[in-house]
Design a protein around this motif. Structure first.
Motif, short mmCIF file in Angstrom:
data_model
loop_
_atom_site.label_atom_id
_atom_site.label_comp_id
_atom_site.label_asym_id
_atom_site.label_seq_id
_atom_site.Cartn_x
_atom_site.Cartn_y
_atom_site.Cartn_z
N PHE A 270 28.45 45.72 27.15
CA PHE A 270 29.65 44.82 27.73
C PHE A 270 29.56 44.59 28.96
CE2 PHE A 270 31.35 49.14 28.01
CZ PHE A 270 32.13 49.03 29.17
N GLU A 271 30.42 43.41 29.40
CA GLU A 271 30.20 42.86 30.78
C GLU A 271 30.84 43.82 31.62
OE1 GLU A 271 31.12 39.68 27.78
OE2 GLU A 271 31.51 41.68 28.20
N ALA A 272 30.24 43.89 32.90
CA ALA A 272 30.86 44.47 34.21
C ALA A 272 32.30 44.15 34.54
CB ALA A 272 29.87 44.56 35.40
N MET A 273 32.51 42.78 34.09
CA MET A 273 33.89 42.37 34.61
C MET A 273 35.12 42.98 33.77
SD MET A 273 34.16 40.31 37.10
CE MET A 273 36.11 39.88 36.68
N ARG A 274 34.84 43.60 32.71
CA ARG A 274 35.67 44.22 31.74
C ARG A 274 35.91 45.77 32.44
NH1 ARG A 274 36.05 42.22 26.42
NH2 ARG A 274 34.76 40.81 25.84
N PHE A 275 35.09 46.14 33.25
CA PHE A 275 35.47 47.47 33.96
C PHE A 275 36.08 47.26 35.35
CE2 PHE A 275 33.67 50.89 36.68
CZ PHE A 275 34.17 51.87 36.03
N ALA A 276 36.09 46.20 35.83
CA ALA A 276 36.62 45.75 37.06
C ALA A 276 38.00 46.47 37.55
CB ALA A 276 36.63 44.17 37.36
N THR A 277 38.87 46.12 36.57
CA THR A 277 40.28 46.85 36.74
C THR A 277 40.33 48.39 37.18
OG1 THR A 277 41.46 44.88 35.61
CG2 THR A 277 42.62 46.98 35.91
N LEU A 278 39.42 49.13 36.15
CA LEU A 278 39.35 50.49 36.21
C LEU A 278 38.84 50.97 37.53
CD1 LEU A 278 38.72 52.05 32.79
CD2 LEU A 278 40.88 51.93 34.09
#
Length: 457
Positions: A270-278
């Protein structure tokens, strides 16, 4: 020659070659369709043995009477993220609740990825069984060292349709269709079963409210490939909520909580952007040069992402597919802060790159590397498993934790006990997308599980 046969050949002669090839391809595809069905639809408990495979049972008991004993349950989903049979899930829950109410347990959940399912004989099913056995063996040794009862090892295998086509080569065309389904499964149904399974490890707390004792039941969730996307999609908001909720007041922050005790994502797609908030939450920095959040020595890892540098599927195929999606979206360059030994440092996060690459191949989000040691550390039978937690607590910026065959090196890009680990793994340990069951990396996973699940004294 029969009349029907002559009619068939007359029909074939009239078809143009391109049309014939198309029909042949369609026929081949139909014949190679992966089954769309429930596999574990027998709800009586099965005792596995050399003569009893338990291929149809939703609950099976393995190696009973040995140090490597464990139990395994199955929960299966369709392409819409719906349970194929709610009775299947309820059977697993009803079987595990009484066990966890009476005894301490280690509950391990595995969500498979691309090209796999809950089918009998599936490679992931068999490898997960071996993993549960090894966790049980290490728990047996650890409990003897601590002088406490051994915790029961319970497993849950979450199955979904990881392929639509089984024919070689053609099946690789299912990559993006299965990615969409993985997120659908995570959004729709898996959150429910994970939350219900988490209740299992907490059931003893409710029973013993009047006479509280140390709560030694623990839960670990593992997702591989698109299974990592399933797990992360279902838990992303829960992880963020629990981190924020761990702030007891404006003047004090307790240990960051996660889901269960540990979530592990192996070569997640899955995209790294999905992890940006965490990523931002875990850093908790406010300005350049200022100190960031100071995690306590007993802060344990809550999320560990492991990605192999040799994983071509997530390193090359994933960005190629995203290339046709991201041009239609707007992207910026973000200024973010990371925690280093010299206090907060500024970095740039290119949203376009983060939206094209997976979390494991996006270098700005890396926190650790994992490499094979040139000379293995031999673990004797007298090894103290509790010492792993002590060694984790002593990690410093840029330091290295040497385990059996591997070295985990901190990159000085986050606090040493930041609960969110994004680990870039050497190809010597994971040689490709599906090579997650090798001995060295499995030993590392087992050590990570020990660190996160060691009981209170």
């Amino acid at each position: 020659m029969s009349y029907s046969t002559m009619t068939y050949f007359r029909f074939i002669r009239k078809i143009k070659i391109p049309t014939a090839l198309a029909l042949f391809g369609a026929l081949l595809t139909l014949q190679a369709c992966a089954p769309n069905k429930i596999y574990r639809d027998t709800y009586s408990v099965c005792y596995a043995s050399a003569t009893q495979s338990c291929d149809k049972q939703a609950i099976s008991i393995h190696n009973q009477g040995t140090d490597g004993d464990f139990q395994l349950g199955f929960v299966e989903y369709d392409d819409q993220g719906q349970l194929r049979d709610r009775k299947q899930m309820q059977t697993v829950l009803d079987h595990y609740y009484p066990i966890a109410g009476q005894d301490d347990v280690i509950l391990t959940v595995f969500v498979h990825g691309w090209h796999h399912s809950a089918a009998p004989g599936d490679g992931n099913v068999e490898s997960f069984k071996e993993m549960l056995k090894q966790i049980s063996l290490r728990e047996a040794q650890s409990s003897k060292q601590d002088g406490r009862p051994k915790r029961r090892v319970l497993g849950v295998y979450v199955g979904w349709r990881g392929d639509t086509i089984t024919a070689p080569v053609i099946q690789h065309s299912t990559f993006w269709g299965r990615k969409a389904v993985a997120h659908e499964v995570g959004l729709q149904g898996v959150s429910e079963v994970l939350l219900r399974l988490e209740e299992i490890v907490n059931v003893k707390a409710a029973i013993e409210q009047e006479n509280p004792k140390p709560l030694n039941s623990r839960m670990v969730v593992i997702g591989h490939s698109f299974g990592g996307a399933v797990v992360y999609t279902s838990l992303q908001q829960i992880l963020a909520d629990r981190y924020i909720d761990s702030r007891k007041s404006k003047n004090y922050q307790g240990n960051a909580q996660g889901f269960g005790d540990l979530v592990v994502l192996m070569n997640p797609a899955f995209e790294a952007m999905r992890f940006a908030t965490l990523f931002d939450i875990g850093q908790s920095c406010t300005e350049v040069g200022a100190p960031c959040r100071n995690y306590s020595p007993d802060q344990l890892p809550r999320l560990a992402v492991l990605t192999s540098e040799a994983d071509a599927a997530t390193r090359y195929a994933f960005p190629m597919g995203r290339f046709w999606v991201t041009p239609f979206k707007t992207h910026n360059t973000l200024n973010r802060l990371i925690d280093t030994s010299q206090n907060a440092k500024a970095i740039e996060v290119n949203e376009y790159s983060a939206d094209n690459k997976t979390i494991g191949h996006f270098a700005p989000f890396w926190t650790h590397t994992l490499e094979k040691l040139p000379n293995e550390n031999v673990r004797s039978d007298a090894f103290n498993y509790r010492s792993l937690g002590n060694r984790w607590a002593q990690l410093d910026y840029g330091s290295t934790l040497e385990l059996e065959e591997v070295a985990l090196t901190h990159l000085d890009r986050s606090h040493p006990r930041n609960p969110y680990l994004n680990i870039y793994v050497s190809e010597e340990l994971i040689d490709g997308h599906n090579d997650i069951w090798g001995e060295e990396v499995q030993h590392f996973l087992q050590d990570l599980i020990i660190i996160a699940t060691t009981p209170e004294r």
